[in-house]
Design a protein around this motif. Sequence first.
Motif, PDB file in Angstrom:
ATOM      1  N   UNK A 258       8.149  14.819 -21.612  1.00  0.00           N
ATOM      2  CA  UNK A 258       8.204  14.079 -20.324  1.00  0.00           C
ATOM      3  C   UNK A 258       7.419  12.813 -20.629  1.00  0.00           C
ATOM      4  N   UNK A 259       8.296  11.739 -20.351  1.00  0.00           N
ATOM      5  CA  UNK A 259       7.735  10.424 -20.681  1.00  0.00           C
ATOM      6  C   UNK A 259       6.583   9.971 -19.882  1.00  0.00           C
ATOM      7  N   UNK A 260       6.294  10.244 -18.775  1.00  0.00           N
ATOM      8  CA  UNK A 260       5.128   9.920 -17.724  1.00  0.00           C
ATOM      9  C   UNK A 260       4.902  11.009 -16.914  1.00  0.00           C
ATOM     10  N   UNK A 261       3.800  11.479 -16.998  1.00  0.00           N
ATOM     11  CA  UNK A 261       3.220  12.618 -16.139  1.00  0.00           C
ATOM     12  C   UNK A 261       2.214  12.077 -15.240  1.00  0.00           C
ATOM     13  N   UNK A 262       2.421  12.653 -14.108  1.00  0.00           N
ATOM     14  CA  UNK A 262       1.351  12.246 -12.939  1.00  0.00           C
ATOM     15  C   UNK A 262       0.731  13.594 -12.328  1.00  0.00           C
ATOM     16  N   UNK A 263      -0.473  13.375 -12.424  1.00  0.00           N
ATOM     17  CA  UNK A 263      -1.061  14.585 -11.731  1.00  0.00           C
ATOM     18  C   UNK A 263      -1.660  14.392 -10.231  1.00  0.00           C
ATOM     19  N   UNK A 264      -1.868  15.160  -9.695  1.00  0.00           N
ATOM     20  CA  UNK A 264      -2.265  15.057  -8.275  1.00  0.00           C
ATOM     21  C   UNK A 264      -3.597  16.082  -8.068  1.00  0.00           C
ATOM     22  N   UNK A 265      -4.706  15.771  -7.556  1.00  0.00           N
ATOM     23  CA  UNK A 265      -5.680  16.552  -7.196  1.00  0.00           C
ATOM     24  C   UNK A 265      -6.418  16.198  -5.925  1.00  0.00           C
ATOM     25  N   UNK A 266      -6.682  17.012  -4.911  1.00  0.00           N
ATOM     26  CA  UNK A 266      -7.331  16.651  -3.567  1.00  0.00           C
ATOM     27  C   UNK A 266      -8.060  17.753  -3.119  1.00  0.00           C
ATOM     28  N   UNK A 338       3.868  15.783 -11.442  1.00  0.00           N
ATOM     29  CA  UNK A 338       5.287  15.578 -11.372  1.00  0.00           C
ATOM     30  C   UNK A 338       5.395  14.717 -12.620  1.00  0.00           C
ATOM     31  N   UNK A 339       6.717  14.228 -13.014  1.00  0.00           N
ATOM     32  CA  UNK A 339       6.960  13.571 -14.086  1.00  0.00           C
ATOM     33  C   UNK A 339       8.128  12.361 -13.673  1.00  0.00           C
ATOM     34  N   UNK A 340       8.162  11.373 -14.646  1.00  0.00           N
ATOM     35  CA  UNK A 340       9.350  10.264 -14.399  1.00  0.00           C
ATOM     36  C   UNK A 340       9.708  10.196 -15.927  1.00  0.00           C
ATOM     37  N   UNK A 341      10.922  10.349 -16.334  1.00  0.00           N
ATOM     38  CA  UNK A 341      11.279   9.847 -17.645  1.00  0.00           C
ATOM     39  C   UNK A 341      11.944   8.355 -17.633  1.00  0.00           C
TER      40      UNK A 341
END
Length: 448
Positions: A258-266, A338-341
């Motif tokens: 996966x080229x760019x991985x985005x975490x989320x935590x709240x 999430x991820x974005x390629x």
Amino acid sequence: MKIRRVLATAVAAAVISPAVLLSAGPAFADGKPAASQTQNAKPTVEELRQAVERAQKEYDAAVVAVNDAITFLEKDMEADTYPTKAAVIETGNAAAAAAKARTEADQAVADARAKLDAATTEEDRAAAQTALDEAEKAAEEAADAQTAADTKATAAQTAHDDARVAQTRKIGLLQKARDEAKEKLADAEKALADAEAAGEGEEDGGNGEDGQDGEEPGGECVPEPRLTAAVTGLPDKIAGGTTQTFTLRITNGTAKTMDAVYPYVGVHAFDDKGLKELDSHLDLEWSTAANPAWRDADLMDASSLGSLASKASLDVKLRLKVDADVPSGQGAAFVTADYVNDDGSCGGYPDLDQYEFRILAKAGGGAGSPGKDDATGSKPGNVTGQGGASTTPVTASGGSGTGGGGGALARTGSSDALPTVGLAGGAALVLGAGAVLVARRRRTAADA
């Protein structure tokens, strides 16, 4: 794929106005977004212009906030009428007066001793000795008064310095927010310029030549349950006035990088009655091995962790600070990824997982009995290891886990007698998560 802003906004909106999300329920009741929702809608030029206007207003407001904060630090806080500055002046004057009084008292002692030395008769010596004794007693009192005055002056100066440091830190946060607003404005302006140069969206409302909604290269975003986000080290109970460090592990279980991985935590919390939201008492920060400096999670607007190879994992350190005056209640950490390629394809874990924890009022302060959990009466003791992790995620259908559908959060790791994330507030959070999952499947140009 900037999910942090989308998720945080939607969950907050759910808490503030769950009726809004209730009305949107049918859109994702079956857990499968409609065709129009899974399309990657391309914004029109007019929509992009409106986005630029909004971004410009946000940036202008951020600039004003920074300038006002700096002016407050440099001028208002140094005015003679500002409380901490006025205290510095008052205690400083008192210390100077005490120092002068001590000098005069010491001189009186010296003068009295000289008269005693010069006395020639018994009567004169007796009178001079009495005067010397009185002068020495007055000098001791003056010395004590000077010490007390100096202590007060030092404390006042320290308080003023602390206030200035706090304001300086606030300026730093405002400057960070301003810089982010500037980046968002630049992104919005570029998206508008690109659309205008391509002549997109003006006449056909953003549709292609065949009248169908336009899609970005790489196709639509798709759910990817093999991209997982898991929390470890979050205690079951957290006492007010403490700081807890735990870990968020992101794992790519697919066969591709996966080229760019985005975490989320709240984190979100409510008091025991479920009527008072406690988020303002919680401060969440994060860092990574590549960037070890602690950063405010609220200011981390969808920061990519970089690429993640197949079957690889990446850890994010998390630090949760709880105010000392927090009342007892129930909290939860929500995580996803999430991820974005590079080719435009995207997706992510289809749910928000939750990890519950009890919040205990600080011993000797805050709400409830000192050092006890208001709901259970138990003492905090030593808490380690994994917190109350849900065995089932918050799903897109608005329920929690299988066979639920009632909109209540899973209740694990905490007393059954306690409200889960604030009774109705918890249900609102789940509804917010469900609405978010629909929104996450739509990648606009602004979120690319």
